[in-house]
Design an enzyme around this catalytic site. Structure first.
Site, mmCIF file in Angstrom:
data_model
loop_
_atom_site.group_PDB
_atom_site.id
_atom_site.type_symbol
_atom_site.label_atom_id
_atom_site.label_comp_id
_atom_site.label_asym_id
_atom_site.label_seq_id
_atom_site.Cartn_x
_atom_site.Cartn_y
_atom_site.Cartn_z
ATOM 1 N N GLU A 115 0.822 -1.191 0.000
ATOM 2 C CA GLU A 115 0.000 0.000 0.000
ATOM 3 C C GLU A 115 0.864 1.253 0.000
ATOM 4 O OE1 GLU A 115 -4.072 -1.650 1.987
ATOM 5 O OE2 GLU A 115 -2.595 -0.848 3.350
ATOM 6 N N CYS A 128 3.660 8.557 1.162
ATOM 7 C CA CYS A 128 4.175 7.600 2.143
ATOM 8 C C CYS A 128 4.439 6.280 1.417
ATOM 9 C CB CYS A 128 3.133 7.435 3.255
ATOM 10 S SG CYS A 128 3.626 6.289 4.532
ATOM 11 N N CYS A 135 6.585 -6.822 7.209
ATOM 12 C CA CYS A 135 7.761 -6.376 7.967
ATOM 13 C C CYS A 135 8.191 -7.532 8.855
ATOM 14 C CB CYS A 135 7.392 -5.156 8.818
ATOM 15 S SG CYS A 135 8.785 -4.445 9.723
ATOM 16 N N CYS A 139 6.466 -5.050 15.935
ATOM 17 C CA CYS A 139 6.054 -4.025 16.892
ATOM 18 C C CYS A 139 4.593 -4.301 17.255
ATOM 19 C CB CYS A 139 6.236 -2.637 16.300
ATOM 20 S SG CYS A 139 7.940 -2.352 15.802
ATOM 21 N N CYS A 142 1.546 -2.309 15.710
ATOM 22 C CA CYS A 142 1.566 -2.020 14.270
ATOM 23 C C CYS A 142 0.900 -3.130 13.475
ATOM 24 C CB CYS A 142 3.016 -1.842 13.810
ATOM 25 S SG CYS A 142 3.158 -1.623 12.029
ATOM 26 N N HIS A 250 8.876 5.762 20.770
ATOM 27 C CA HIS A 250 7.693 5.158 21.395
ATOM 28 C C HIS A 250 7.764 4.764 22.876
ATOM 29 C CE1 HIS A 250 6.251 5.230 17.372
ATOM 30 N NE2 HIS A 250 6.753 4.101 16.967
ATOM 31 N N CYS A 368 -1.085 5.889 9.687
ATOM 32 C CA CYS A 368 0.156 5.224 10.111
ATOM 33 C C CYS A 368 -0.131 3.894 10.791
ATOM 34 C CB CYS A 368 0.859 6.037 11.197
ATOM 35 S SG CYS A 368 1.681 7.442 10.621
HETATM 36 N N1 SAH Z 1 9.282 0.482 9.920
HETATM 37 C C1 SAH Z 1 9.503 1.862 10.017
HETATM 38 C C2 SAH Z 1 8.642 2.700 9.105
HETATM 39 C C3 SAH Z 1 7.189 2.340 8.973
HETATM 40 S S1 SAH Z 1 6.112 2.628 10.328
HETATM 41 C C4 SAH Z 1 9.369 2.318 11.442
HETATM 42 O O1 SAH Z 1 8.877 1.553 12.263
HETATM 43 O O2 SAH Z 1 9.784 3.428 11.742
HETATM 44 C C5 SAH Z 1 5.808 4.392 10.303
HETATM 45 C C6 SAH Z 1 5.418 4.939 11.683
HETATM 46 O O3 SAH Z 1 4.089 4.563 12.065
HETATM 47 C C7 SAH Z 1 6.321 4.440 12.779
HETATM 48 O O4 SAH Z 1 6.695 5.448 13.664
HETATM 49 C C8 SAH Z 1 5.435 3.450 13.468
HETATM 50 O O5 SAH Z 1 5.885 3.179 14.755
HETATM 51 C C9 SAH Z 1 4.106 4.121 13.408
HETATM 52 N N2 SAH Z 1 2.973 3.247 13.651
HETATM 53 C C10 SAH Z 1 2.898 1.916 13.422
HETATM 54 N N3 SAH Z 1 1.677 1.457 13.777
HETATM 55 C C11 SAH Z 1 0.972 2.501 14.243
HETATM 56 C C12 SAH Z 1 -0.366 2.660 14.712
HETATM 57 N N4 SAH Z 1 -1.199 1.645 14.760
HETATM 58 N N5 SAH Z 1 -0.758 3.894 15.091
HETATM 59 C C13 SAH Z 1 0.087 4.939 14.991
HETATM 60 N N6 SAH Z 1 1.351 4.851 14.528
HETATM 61 C C14 SAH Z 1 1.799 3.644 14.164
HETATM 62 FE FE1 SF4 Z 2 7.768 -2.889 11.058
HETATM 63 FE FE2 SF4 Z 2 5.533 -1.716 11.884
HETATM 64 FE FE3 SF4 Z 2 7.584 -1.998 13.555
HETATM 65 FE FE4 SF4 Z 2 7.774 -0.262 11.524
HETATM 66 S S1 SF4 Z 2 6.357 -0.131 13.246
HETATM 67 S S2 SF4 Z 2 9.337 -1.750 12.192
HETATM 68 S S3 SF4 Z 2 6.581 -1.363 9.938
HETATM 69 S S4 SF4 Z 2 6.392 -3.665 12.641
#
Ligand code: SAH
Ligand code: SF4
Length: 406
Positions: A115, A128, A135, A139, A142, A250, A368
């Site tokens: 996406e 974006c 991935c 996390c 996410c 975070h 995000c």
């Molecule tokens: N993998 C990279 C880039 C993609 S995520 C990273 O983790 O930085 C882009 C941003 O969205 C990151 O800061 C991530 O922590 C945040 N993110 C992921 N899931 C989210 C959610 N459910 N709500 C808000 N932010 C989120």
């Molecule tokens: Fe991967 Fe989501 Fe963690 Fe970014 S926030 S490193 S996309 S699992």
């Protein structure tokens, strides 16, 4: 003890060149394109000039067929057409949010889908990009991290996302026409699916094309790479890409960050901060953006805010507070607005910019961390995935969190 969360870089990278079929010129570095042209019979002494011409047609003017490259001899254009293609990923679905955000579902080789999100703003627009299908990191807040299937995107697939959105926005300049300086697509963030620093070379090569003065022509200050904290690659990103850096911070203690961003178990907060301190000097850039997702009762206390300020002391920084975007089955809840504002206030008073990111495209799940692709796995909730894996992972909760949801 819950089962250890795997931290792995175990992904499939498809080769840049496949034995069969014509070679895609998109995503090749200038040097790689030069070599490809020579291998296809272009005289060596002409190759550099030909690269310059073809490069401009592809990236500056958005041309997709060799026949339109009118400053090349007709016979040469025909030869190029036999040997090469100019291919970008295919859009299979496009959704428009009530706030103007566009989410594209893009199909790439192998039938995978990623996406891409375009966010229009006043006088500018941010794209974006995704760097991987899924991935490998997990996390816990996410959605992308719940998707098992992972493959690295090629440089062509990454830069192709920019080209494809330019197509959709109708934003390719017309040769000879006066240049319009306001751009619909003015900024790029690597904040879609995937960990960009686990796909370093492809991300680097794609961003070089995006930044190239005869390429897509976005300055390196309009590109932000977000990493979860792949510490050994941070200095390399400064030297070899040189764009702005965002870090998914975070949490303010290792115990909580281990839960939220499991890569912290490999490189902890102290190691991450050390790499971040060196980044601005190495990349000759200004501030680092600290992304901080606001999770109710988990990481959003005043104490967290004060600890955050202490931790980042001395690093030129902006703290981007991201209200948690919920997804089906997510084990967290967004912090209340009042809590987010109180948190922001403490950071702001300590002298840091602390914007609260307005979620965009929530109605189409484009915000995000909501991105995922349509695999069965991705449709499962974290709970289901954990149940399948035989492990139950409860997020740490601070006493006094405002609800019992989980
Ligand atoms: N993998 C990279 C880039 C993609 S995520 C990273 O983790 O930085 C882009 C941003 O969205 C990151 O800061 C991530 O922590 C945040 N993110 C992921 N899931 C989210 C959610 N459910 N709500 C808000 N932010 C989120
Ligand atoms: Fe991967 Fe989501 Fe963690 Fe970014 S926030 S490193 S996309 S699992």
């Amino acid at each position: 003890m819950p089962a250890a969360v795997p931290i792995t870089q175990d992904v499939v990278t498809i080769p840049r060149e496949t034995a069969e079929g014509p070679l895609n010129l998109v995503g090749l570095t200038r040097e790689a394109m030069r070599e490809a042209l020579i291998a296809a019979g272009t005289p060596e002494r002409q190759a550099k000039m030909r690269v310059g011409q073809i490069w401009q047609w592809i990236y500056q003017w958005g041309v997709r067929d060799f026949a339109s490259m009118t400053n090349l001899a007709k016979a040469y254009r025909a030869e190029l057409g036999e040997r090469f293609v100019i291919a970008v990923p295919e859009v299979v679905d496009r959704q428009l949010s009530s706030d103007g955000t566009r989410k594209y579902l893009v199909r790439i080789a192998g039938g995978h889908e990623v996406e891409v999100v375009y966010i229009p703003e006043e006088g500018r627009g941010t794209l974006c990009l995704s760097s991987q299908v899924g991935c490998t990191l997990t996390c816990s807040f996410c959605h992308t991290g719940t998707q098992k299937l992972v493959r690295n995107l090629t440089a062509a697939e990454i830069v192709g996302q920019v080209m494809m959105v330019r197509d959709d926005l109708g934003e390719w300049p017309v040769p000879g026409a006066p240049r319009d300086e306001t751009r619909l697509l003015s900024n790029v963030v690597l904040m879609g699916m995937g960990e960009p620093l686990y796909n370093f070379e492809n991300v680097r090569d794609a961003m070089k094309i995006v930044m190239d003065g005869e390429g897509l022509q976005l300055s390196r200050r309009r590109i932000t790479l977000s990493t979860s904290g792949v510490v050994p690659e941070i200095a390399r990103a400064a030297e070899e890409i040189g764009c702005l850096l965002a870090v998914s911070f975070h949490a303010t203690t290792d115990a909580v960050r281990d839960w939220l961003v499991p890569i912290n178990k490999r490189w902890n907060i102290a190691q991450l901060l050390e790499a971040l301190r060196a980044y601005p000097r190495l990349s000759n850039s200004e501030r680092i953006t600290f992304e901080y997702v606001m999770l109710d009762g988990v990481n959003d206390s005043d104490e967290d805010a004060r600890r955050l300020v202490q931790l980042i002391a001395g690093i030129p920084a902006k703290i981007n507070l991201i209200p948690f975007n919920e997804w089906p089955g997510a084990p967290y809840r967004r912090s209340p607005d009042k809590r987010i504002r109180a948190f922001a206030d403490i950071i702001h008073k300590a002298g840091y910019a602390s914007p609260i990111r307005t979620p965009r495209g929530e109605d189409i799940m484009a915000a995000c961390g909501q991105l995922k692709s349509a695999t069965r796995r991705a449709r499962m909730s974290r709970r289901q995935i954990e149940a399948e894996a035989g492990a139950r992972i409860d997020p740490p909760r601070r006493a006094g969190g405002s609800d019992e949801k989980g």
